[in-house]
Scaffold this motif. Sequence first.
Motif, PDB file in Angstrom:
ATOM      1  N   CYS A   1       0.856  -1.183   0.000  1.00 23.82           N
ATOM      2  CA  CYS A   1       0.000   0.000   0.000  1.00 23.82           C
ATOM      3  C   CYS A   1       0.893   1.233   0.000  1.00 23.82           C
ATOM      4  CB  CYS A   1      -0.885  -0.018   1.254  1.00 23.82           C
ATOM      5  SG  CYS A   1      -1.972   1.421   1.390  1.00 23.82           S
TER       6      CYS A   1
ATOM      7  N   SER B   1      -9.911  -9.048   2.514  1.00 22.96           N
ATOM      8  CA  SER B   1     -10.254  -9.156   1.099  1.00 22.96           C
ATOM      9  C   SER B   1     -11.677  -9.656   0.915  1.00 22.96           C
ATOM     10  CB  SER B   1      -9.292 -10.122   0.401  1.00 22.96           C
ATOM     11  OG  SER B   1      -9.624 -10.255  -0.963  1.00 22.96           O
TER      12      SER B   1
ATOM     13  N   THR C   1     -10.744  -7.206  -4.506  1.00 21.71           N
ATOM     14  CA  THR C   1     -10.127  -6.073  -3.823  1.00 21.71           C
ATOM     15  C   THR C   1      -9.617  -6.493  -2.450  1.00 21.71           C
ATOM     16  OG1 THR C   1     -12.193  -5.353  -2.794  1.00 21.71           O
ATOM     17  CG2 THR C   1     -11.659  -4.408  -4.935  1.00 21.71           C
ATOM     18  N   TRP C   2      -8.706  -5.688  -1.909  1.00 29.71           N
ATOM     19  CA  TRP C   2      -8.284  -5.873  -0.522  1.00 29.71           C
ATOM     20  C   TRP C   2      -8.157  -4.501   0.122  1.00 29.71           C
ATOM     21  CZ3 TRP C   2      -3.403  -4.370   1.505  1.00 29.71           C
ATOM     22  CH2 TRP C   2      -2.444  -3.971   0.568  1.00 29.71           C
ATOM     23  N   VAL C   3      -8.347  -4.463   1.431  1.00 32.30           N
ATOM     24  CA  VAL C   3      -8.338  -3.213   2.190  1.00 32.30           C
ATOM     25  C   VAL C   3      -7.116  -3.211   3.103  1.00 32.30           C
ATOM     26  CG1 VAL C   3      -9.601  -1.778   3.827  1.00 32.30           C
ATOM     27  CG2 VAL C   3     -10.851  -3.104   2.128  1.00 32.30           C
TER      28      VAL C   3
ATOM     29  N   VAL D   1      -8.596   1.025  -0.352  1.00 31.60           N
ATOM     30  CA  VAL D   1      -9.037  -0.143  -1.092  1.00 31.60           C
ATOM     31  C   VAL D   1      -8.122  -0.307  -2.313  1.00 31.60           C
ATOM     32  CG1 VAL D   1     -10.946  -1.166  -2.371  1.00 31.60           C
ATOM     33  CG2 VAL D   1     -11.400   0.197  -0.338  1.00 31.60           C
ATOM     34  N   HIS D   2      -7.642  -1.535  -2.519  1.00 34.82           N
ATOM     35  CA  HIS D   2      -6.724  -1.838  -3.626  1.00 34.82           C
ATOM     36  C   HIS D   2      -7.306  -2.962  -4.472  1.00 34.82           C
ATOM     37  CE1 HIS D   2      -3.428   0.441  -1.783  1.00 34.82           C
ATOM     38  NE2 HIS D   2      -3.862  -0.045  -0.636  1.00 34.82           N
ATOM     39  N   MET D   3      -7.087  -2.874  -5.788  1.00 35.64           N
ATOM     40  CA  MET D   3      -7.468  -3.940  -6.695  1.00 35.64           C
ATOM     41  C   MET D   3      -6.368  -4.995  -6.689  1.00 35.64           C
ATOM     42  SD  MET D   3     -10.415  -3.218  -7.985  1.00 35.64           S
ATOM     43  CE  MET D   3     -10.502  -4.429  -9.276  1.00 35.64           C
TER      44      MET D   3
ATOM     45  N   GLU E   1      -4.148  -6.826  -8.625  1.00 35.76           N
ATOM     46  CA  GLU E   1      -3.606  -6.758  -9.990  1.00 35.76           C
ATOM     47  C   GLU E   1      -2.297  -7.463 -10.081  1.00 35.76           C
ATOM     48  OE1 GLU E   1      -3.455  -2.570 -10.666  1.00 35.76           O
ATOM     49  OE2 GLU E   1      -5.535  -2.524 -11.279  1.00 35.76           O
TER      50      GLU E   1
END
Length: 69
Positions: free
Chosen positions: A33, A52, A56-58, A65-67, A69
């Motif tokens: 992050c 998750s 997505t995951w936080v 919030v992250h995708m 990828e």
Amino acid sequence: MTASEPKPKRGRRGKKEFRCHCCKEEKPFCWNCGCGFQICPPCFEENKWGISNGPTWVCPDCERVHMME
């Protein structure tokens, strides 16, 4: 661009160091992050239930919030 000018560098970013915030071990890859939090794939799998919901995951530190990828 003239013949005497060097070409701009292209390619991947420099090698990044990863240290998991859960197991504290240096790893070849971690999900990370912008706040600095890093988690390795094995620790991520152990804690997936809390951070998750699929694609997505936080981040547990800053709640961004992250995708995946």
